[in-house]
Design a protein around this motif. Sequence first.
Motif, PDB file in Angstrom:
ATOM      1  N   GLN A 156      25.046-110.637 -15.125  1.00  0.00           N
ATOM      2  CA  GLN A 156      25.633-109.304 -15.051  1.00  0.00           C
ATOM      3  C   GLN A 156      25.038-108.377 -16.108  1.00  0.00           C
ATOM      4  N   THR A 157      24.687-108.910 -17.272  1.00  0.00           N
ATOM      5  CA  THR A 157      23.997-108.088 -18.263  1.00  0.00           C
ATOM      6  C   THR A 157      22.667-107.588 -17.708  1.00  0.00           C
ATOM      7  N   GLY A 158      22.027-108.425 -16.903  1.00  0.00           N
ATOM      8  CA  GLY A 158      20.791-107.995 -16.245  1.00  0.00           C
ATOM      9  C   GLY A 158      21.011-106.805 -15.329  1.00  0.00           C
ATOM     10  N   TRP A 159      22.187-106.736 -14.684  1.00  0.00           N
ATOM     11  CA  TRP A 159      22.499-105.570 -13.845  1.00  0.00           C
ATOM     12  C   TRP A 159      22.603-104.316 -14.705  1.00  0.00           C
ATOM     13  N   LEU A 160      23.195-104.462 -15.895  1.00  0.00           N
ATOM     14  CA  LEU A 160      23.295-103.323 -16.816  1.00  0.00           C
ATOM     15  C   LEU A 160      21.913-102.886 -17.297  1.00  0.00           C
ATOM     16  N   VAL A 161      21.093-103.847 -17.675  1.00  0.00           N
ATOM     17  CA  VAL A 161      19.740-103.548 -18.154  1.00  0.00           C
ATOM     18  C   VAL A 161      18.928-102.881 -17.054  1.00  0.00           C
ATOM     19  N   ASP A 162      19.093-103.362 -15.825  1.00  0.00           N
ATOM     20  CA  ASP A 162      18.368-102.793 -14.684  1.00  0.00           C
ATOM     21  C   ASP A 162      18.717-101.323 -14.501  1.00  0.00           C
ATOM     22  N   ALA A 163      19.991-100.984 -14.642  1.00  0.00           N
ATOM     23  CA  ALA A 163      20.439 -99.604 -14.446  1.00  0.00           C
ATOM     24  C   ALA A 163      20.106 -98.713 -15.629  1.00  0.00           C
ATOM     25  N   ASP A 164      20.064 -99.283 -16.832  1.00  0.00           N
ATOM     26  CA  ASP A 164      19.831 -98.485 -18.034  1.00  0.00           C
ATOM     27  C   ASP A 164      19.071 -99.320 -19.050  1.00  0.00           C
ATOM     28  N   PRO A 165      17.749 -99.104 -19.191  1.00  0.00           N
ATOM     29  CA  PRO A 165      16.958 -99.912 -20.129  1.00  0.00           C
ATOM     30  C   PRO A 165      17.392 -99.753 -21.578  1.00  0.00           C
ATOM     31  N   LEU A 166      18.137 -98.678 -21.901  1.00  0.00           N
ATOM     32  CA  LEU A 166      18.608 -98.525 -23.270  1.00  0.00           C
ATOM     33  C   LEU A 166      19.652 -99.576 -23.633  1.00  0.00           C
ATOM     34  N   VAL A 167      20.248-100.235 -22.634  1.00  0.00           N
ATOM     35  CA  VAL A 167      21.112-101.387 -22.914  1.00  0.00           C
ATOM     36  C   VAL A 167      20.281-102.489 -23.569  1.00  0.00           C
ATOM     37  N   LEU A 168      19.058-102.672 -23.097  1.00  0.00           N
ATOM     38  CA  LEU A 168      18.148-103.657 -23.680  1.00  0.00           C
ATOM     39  C   LEU A 168      17.842-103.293 -25.129  1.00  0.00           C
TER      40      LEU A 168
END
Length: 232
Positions: A156-168
């Motif tokens: 699920q964190t990957g879904w967040l990263v996919d939508a917003d690279p600033l999460v990474l």
Amino acid sequence: MSAVQPGRVTHGRMVAPRTGIRSWWGKAWHRAVEEAAYVDSDLRAGRHIARRGEVGGISIAPGSLLAAVREGDDAWTVEVKVPVLTDDERRTLVDVVAAEAGRVAALLAGELAHDLVEHAEETGVELLPYGGELAASCTCDAYLDPCRHALAVLIQTGWLVDADPLVLFAVRGLDRESLLATLHERSGLVDQRAGHVTDLADDVEVAADAVVRAQRLVELMEAGEELPDGLL
């Protein structure tokens, strides 16, 4: 929506994206998750848990992911540790972002340029994690870590990263506010010979304004209100 706490941002419960992972950086994150899994059965179970929506809000701080995961009548607490960048690496990453016009605007618009990551790697900064860097723990009694619950959180964190690279960026220790603040500091430097402020100032301001306008448009459209010309 996300809730902000000192040093930590909590993203609400998610549903699986209809179109799957769309970005190259989101796919790179999921490859790291696959590398971290010890057995395919745990990875399959983690995907199933994630897609069922059994993962609660994911709380993100520099180097840390924290979430509760339900399975049947039980609930477990998962924490994942990811190495953060050193102070020198964070400064270098900001330099890389500022090195080319348009990179700031792209990041704020949810895009991560491949050449930005390559440029960062050339300077010794690894932005995308690999499987061995994802150290997970869970309150369940599974023998192997990451267990299926931790893998669900990572998916699920990957879904967040996919939508917003600033999460990474935030996971690695450079959140949106710190990045923009540092870029603003850089943009305030004056070229004494030319007597002009660096072009980065305009890049940051235009990008930030575009994000604010886009967020306001989404709010108005969701509310079914008429869109003012000034925002279009």
